[in-house]
Design an enzyme around this catalytic site. Structure first.
Site, PDB file in Angstrom:
ATOM      1  N   PRO A  67       0.822  -1.209   0.000  1.00 55.50           N
ATOM      2  CG  PRO A  67      -0.594  -1.485   1.811  1.00 55.50           C
ATOM      3  CD  PRO A  67       0.674  -1.991   1.229  1.00 55.50           C
ATOM      4  CG  HIS A  68       2.271   3.048  -2.977  1.00 56.01           C
ATOM      5  ND1 HIS A  68       2.018   1.724  -3.289  1.00 56.01           N
ATOM      6  CD2 HIS A  68       2.319   3.702  -4.155  1.00 56.01           C
ATOM      7  CE1 HIS A  68       1.947   1.601  -4.605  1.00 56.01           C
ATOM      8  NE2 HIS A  68       2.105   2.776  -5.170  1.00 56.01           N
TER       9      HIS A  68
END
Lengths: 158, 101
Positions: A67-68
């Site tokens: 995730p980012h």
């Protein structure tokens, strides 16, 4: 170039047995970045929003998601966090269940290049790596195992 | 058939900063070893919908978006970014199809 994998990770490793949803897992990963001043508080919610908007492609290989959000979504410096979900969590991806939630924030498009390069070596047998990591008891054990994997694989590559 | 200009390849992901960049490094490496002359760029989802390219390489989630872009000749869909043989095989197949067209 930027920081390597383990320097960027620091001691931001957390092990949990289960989470209620992928959103909770991403939120916890983001929280570790926020607590260490790597990202602003809104960053964690942005990571969730990005995944809802664009789909679960962040589950990039079996058992692992990265995730980012965008640099402008509140990334202050480059850093990682690792949430280990021992029972796994569903992202709605063909790479489910996800055991390793490797969140990151980067303020630009260059700081995380060395990390991505080392991630490539880690991903090559990520299923085995995930299997070993979910059996670890402490963040320290996870960290030293990761160190071992990254060092031995980058040596093989040379 | 010999080409005069390098192929234009675009590695795309939702934001263009994470997996796309990761993919670009992998693709650069594969093409160098296979001796394929190409320029590899990265793109986010909105650029990928409009970009003109010989090949777009991306994940399942974005494939439908890219398929609606008429300026893309070949789409390569990656399911496992850690599976180097998968990426290599799909990419070089696409290169081959372009050479035969």
């Amino acid at each position: 170039m930027g920081l390597d994998f383990l320097s960027a990770l620091g001691d931001r490793i957390q092990l949990v047995d289960t989470v209620s949803s992928w959103q909770e897992a991403v939120k916890m990963g983001g929280q570790m970045l926020v607590e260490h001043g790597i990202a602003n508080p809104e960053y964690a919610d942005k990571m969730i929003a990005v995944c809802q908007e664009l789909g679960p492609y962040i589950a990039i290989a079996p058992g692992i998601a990265i995730p980012h959000a965008r640099p402008e979504d509140g990334a202050k410096s480059f850093g990682l966090s690792l949430l280990v979900v021992k029972q796994g969590v569903e992202f709605g991806s063909h790479n489910d269940p996800v055991y390793l939630v490797l969140s990151f924030a980067t303020p630009d498009k260059e700081s995380h290049l060395e990390f991505l390069r080392q991630l490539a070596t880690l991903l090559q047998n990520v299923e085995d790596v995930a299997r070993v990591i979910v059996d670890k008891q402490t963040p320290e054990q996870v960290r030293s195992y990761l160190q071992q994997v990254i060092t031995s694989q980058s040596n093989e590559r040379r | 058939m010999a080409r005069n200009t390098p192929l234009k390849i675009v590695a795309a992901c939702g934001l263009g900063t994470g997996t796309a960049l990761f993919l670009k490094m992998t693709i650069d490496d594969i093409l160098k070893k296979a001796n394929v002359d190409a320029i590899v760029e990265t793109a986010d989802a909105s650029i990928a919908q409009a970009v003109s390219a010989d090949i777009v390489v991306t994940a399942q989630d974005l494939v439908e978006l890219v398929r609606r872009n008429p300026r893309v000749k070949e789409i390569v869909e990656i399911t496992n970014y850690g599976n180097l043989p998968e990426i290599r095989e799909k990419l070089l197949d696409a290169v081959k199809r372009l050479e035969q067209s």
